[in-house]
Design a protein around this motif. Sequence first.
Motif, PDB file in Angstrom:
ATOM      1  N   ASN A 199      34.922  44.787  38.525  1.00 56.08           N
ATOM      2  CA  ASN A 199      35.412  43.455  38.167  1.00 56.08           C
ATOM      3  C   ASN A 199      36.905  43.450  37.884  1.00 56.08           C
ATOM      4  OD1 ASN A 199      32.850  42.320  38.394  1.00 56.08           O
ATOM      5  ND2 ASN A 199      32.312  42.831  36.291  1.00 56.08           N
ATOM      6  N   THR A 200      37.415  44.503  37.234  1.00 60.03           N
ATOM      7  CA  THR A 200      38.847  44.569  36.954  1.00 60.03           C
ATOM      8  C   THR A 200      39.642  44.535  38.246  1.00 60.03           C
ATOM      9  OG1 THR A 200      38.479  45.831  34.928  1.00 60.03           O
ATOM     10  CG2 THR A 200      40.680  45.928  35.888  1.00 60.03           C
ATOM     11  N   SER A 201      39.220  45.323  39.233  1.00 59.57           N
ATOM     12  CA  SER A 201      39.924  45.380  40.513  1.00 59.57           C
ATOM     13  C   SER A 201      39.828  44.043  41.251  1.00 59.57           C
ATOM     14  CB  SER A 201      39.341  46.507  41.372  1.00 59.57           C
ATOM     15  OG  SER A 201      39.972  46.560  42.629  1.00 59.57           O
ATOM     16  N   ARG A 202      38.591  43.508  41.342  1.00 59.59           N
ATOM     17  CA  ARG A 202      38.407  42.246  42.064  1.00 59.59           C
ATOM     18  C   ARG A 202      39.194  41.107  41.420  1.00 59.59           C
ATOM     19  NH1 ARG A 202      33.329  39.605  40.486  1.00 59.59           N
ATOM     20  NH2 ARG A 202      34.853  38.945  38.930  1.00 59.59           N
ATOM     21  N   ASN A 203      39.136  41.009  40.092  1.00 59.63           N
ATOM     22  CA  ASN A 203      39.831  39.922  39.402  1.00 59.63           C
ATOM     23  C   ASN A 203      41.337  40.013  39.571  1.00 59.63           C
ATOM     24  OD1 ASN A 203      37.378  38.954  38.535  1.00 59.63           O
ATOM     25  ND2 ASN A 203      37.483  39.908  36.518  1.00 59.63           N
ATOM     26  N   TRP A 204      41.868  41.244  39.521  1.00 57.99           N
ATOM     27  CA  TRP A 204      43.319  41.405  39.696  1.00 57.99           C
ATOM     28  C   TRP A 204      43.740  41.002  41.104  1.00 57.99           C
ATOM     29  CZ3 TRP A 204      46.559  44.147  42.881  1.00 57.99           C
ATOM     30  CH2 TRP A 204      47.909  44.179  42.525  1.00 57.99           C
ATOM     31  N   LEU A 205      42.974  41.401  42.100  1.00 57.10           N
ATOM     32  CA  LEU A 205      43.302  41.033  43.478  1.00 57.10           C
ATOM     33  C   LEU A 205      43.294  39.513  43.653  1.00 57.10           C
ATOM     34  CD1 LEU A 205      41.216  43.727  45.386  1.00 57.10           C
ATOM     35  CD2 LEU A 205      43.701  43.537  45.405  1.00 57.10           C
ATOM     36  N   GLU A 206      42.278  38.870  43.080  1.00 52.52           N
ATOM     37  CA  GLU A 206      42.186  37.416  43.220  1.00 52.52           C
ATOM     38  C   GLU A 206      43.343  36.726  42.504  1.00 52.52           C
ATOM     39  OE1 GLU A 206      38.951  33.790  42.606  1.00 52.52           O
ATOM     40  OE2 GLU A 206      38.754  35.639  41.441  1.00 52.52           O
ATOM     41  N   SER A 207      43.613  37.129  41.252  1.00 53.28           N
ATOM     42  CA  SER A 207      44.674  36.473  40.481  1.00 53.28           C
ATOM     43  C   SER A 207      46.055  36.780  41.039  1.00 53.28           C
ATOM     44  CB  SER A 207      44.600  36.911  39.016  1.00 53.28           C
ATOM     45  OG  SER A 207      44.842  38.302  38.885  1.00 53.28           O
ATOM     46  N   SER A 208      46.185  37.876  41.800  1.00 52.51           N
ATOM     47  CA  SER A 208      47.470  38.218  42.410  1.00 52.51           C
ATOM     48  C   SER A 208      47.683  37.520  43.743  1.00 52.51           C
ATOM     49  CB  SER A 208      47.580  39.737  42.594  1.00 52.51           C
ATOM     50  OG  SER A 208      47.514  40.401  41.345  1.00 52.51           O
ATOM     51  N   GLY A 209      46.715  36.721  44.179  1.00 51.18           N
ATOM     52  CA  GLY A 209      46.909  35.908  45.377  1.00 51.18           C
ATOM     53  C   GLY A 209      46.307  36.457  46.649  1.00 51.18           C
ATOM     54  N   PHE A 210      45.553  37.582  46.581  1.00 51.55           N
ATOM     55  CA  PHE A 210      44.977  38.175  47.795  1.00 51.55           C
ATOM     56  C   PHE A 210      43.581  37.574  48.039  1.00 51.55           C
ATOM     57  CE2 PHE A 210      47.667  41.559  45.822  1.00 51.55           C
ATOM     58  CZ  PHE A 210      48.722  41.446  46.723  1.00 51.55           C
ATOM     59  N   THR A 211      43.533  36.263  48.166  1.00 51.75           N
ATOM     60  CA  THR A 211      42.266  35.542  48.091  1.00 51.75           C
ATOM     61  C   THR A 211      41.412  35.637  49.344  1.00 51.75           C
ATOM     62  OG1 THR A 211      43.506  33.551  48.728  1.00 51.75           O
ATOM     63  CG2 THR A 211      43.091  33.895  46.374  1.00 51.75           C
ATOM     64  N   ARG A 212      41.982  35.935  50.484  1.00 54.32           N
ATOM     65  CA  ARG A 212      41.138  35.993  51.680  1.00 54.32           C
ATOM     66  C   ARG A 212      40.417  37.333  51.814  1.00 54.32           C
ATOM     67  NH1 ARG A 212      46.364  36.125  54.454  1.00 54.32           N
ATOM     68  NH2 ARG A 212      46.791  38.252  55.123  1.00 54.32           N
ATOM     69  N   SER A 213      40.827  38.334  51.004  1.00 55.18           N
ATOM     70  CA  SER A 213      40.271  39.682  51.225  1.00 55.18           C
ATOM     71  C   SER A 213      39.883  40.410  49.942  1.00 55.18           C
ATOM     72  CB  SER A 213      41.298  40.540  51.973  1.00 55.18           C
ATOM     73  OG  SER A 213      42.544  40.564  51.300  1.00 55.18           O
ATOM     74  N   TYR A 214      39.902  39.719  48.789  1.00 53.86           N
ATOM     75  CA  TYR A 214      39.657  40.416  47.526  1.00 53.86           C
ATOM     76  C   TYR A 214      38.200  40.809  47.328  1.00 53.86           C
ATOM     77  CZ  TYR A 214      37.639  36.172  45.377  1.00 53.86           C
ATOM     78  OH  TYR A 214      36.849  35.097  45.066  1.00 53.86           O
ATOM     79  N   ARG A 215      37.295  40.324  48.178  1.00 57.08           N
ATOM     80  CA  ARG A 215      35.871  40.641  47.994  1.00 57.08           C
ATOM     81  C   ARG A 215      35.353  41.680  48.993  1.00 57.08           C
ATOM     82  NH1 ARG A 215      32.259  35.435  47.125  1.00 57.08           N
ATOM     83  NH2 ARG A 215      33.430  34.580  48.884  1.00 57.08           N
TER      84      ARG A 215
END
Length: 535
Positions: A115-131
């Motif tokens: 969750n820490t990794s996924r949330n950071w990716l999403e909040s940092s703007g990498f929304t098309r590939s954070y999952r």
Amino acid sequence: MKNIRRIVKVLSTFVIMLALLGTAGATPKVIFTFDDGDTGVYFKAFPIMEANNQSGVAFLITNQVIKASGNNGWADINITEARDLYSKGWDISSHTANHYDLTTRNNTQLNMELNTSRNWLESSGFTRSYRFLAYPYGAYNSNVIAAVKNSGYLAARTVEDDAGIYKAYKLTDPDIYTMKTLMVYSFPAYGQAGEPPEVVKRKINDTIAQNGLLMLSFHMISDICCVAGVNAPEEYKTSDFKIISDFLKEKQDAGQLKVVTMSEYFGTDIPTPTPTPTPTPPPIDTTPPNITIVTPIATTYNEGTTILANYSCTDETSMKSCIGTVPNGTKINVTGAGNKTFTVFAEDTSGNNNSKTVNYTVLAQSPIQTPITVNISVSADSYVSSKAPTKNYGTATFIYVDAGRIGYFKYNFSVIPQKANISSAELHDFISWSQANGTAKMFAVTGTWTETGIKWSLRPTNESVSYGIYDIPICNTGNGDCTHMTKGFGNIVQRWVNGSLANNGFMITTAATITNSEIDAKESGHIPYISVTYT
């Protein structure tokens, strides 16, 4: 008119069938993936691929990206470089927060890594590939897969080869969390063959012939390599990488395949538009938002107490912002004695504002020493053999300890304050194979050594009195490696931490023969660690 309607009906049915079939009949695809986030990806691979109109997937260890220098060389990609890749069409995806073997984490630690990794990716703007996720060391089990699903990941990649199947995946496939790949190593390693450009080319042609998907997984791209025993197998020569990229460009230009990212492959780069209904003009709102502060309250808190901010803002229409002195769910200020204030500012979408303040007092209190436990992974391990006095075994997968062979281990305790008091130290490692019980002694090493330089003829000095016993149990069930723990050497860790003894690690030795015993080295993926508790 009837004929036209029949044609439209047939075409509609055909489109629906294609959607249900997913990737069936599609152009063969190749996906470049890069694990760990070494800057060679940015400075070496990226320019080559950009010249060939290709993008890749960078699986990053997010806690390393946050503090990375981004320097060209042995360094990690930083946030600026990650955003540059993303802006050029690359996917920035998860390799977890800290790159632990997920199968060794308890449920709390496992969920935190994901969750820490996924949330950071999403909040940092990498929304098309954070999952999208790549498992560290390729380690997973049913519990890990369940946690990955529950954390909202869409797909996960292993390090397992697909054995020439080149499967085309859909997000609804039952094995979408165990996607196969071709791990591209410079020379044979980890039970897999090396993959020079000609081998990779052949597998690209096989992918085209089978109209499938080929995932190519790299780690480091380097100008100077690749020699077994000198370079890591994960290093891949820049010129060889260019041969592969150029070959794929030829196939792209001939219309035989496409090089895509995971978000392009699965379509997460193009969100499905949601129809927007015609809005009804809302009534004019003149009422300010309502603010509720649950914590802090108007009371006295002891200095150092953990108090988490808990507040909310509501409005009869909708909120624009709800901002407290600190973010919701984070610690309020309880440092330094005295009177403190906590304020929440709220604004709704109609422009109405409100604020609310709570006054509280912090009472000075003597600090309470709470035990702290840290797990420190081995930084260097090797063994020496009297039968090969000039040979170095620094890259060996296993450490052997018996008559004529001595194991060496080193740990970096710099994260522990020099004045800390060590209350316990436990060595956790793995026995790969052992056909009989055995006992060895542990000695502090006093001479300097390096993982790539130590050998029997240059073995370092050690203290004459052992400080611990290392028991080797029978481990031959064939059901995987045996976990192993050794206690009773907190005193030696104390000396390393306070500086009274130079930290050159310890050695394990015995004069007896322990039949077919193998201790996992860090190169095996089962990384030994010492769990230290201190105040």
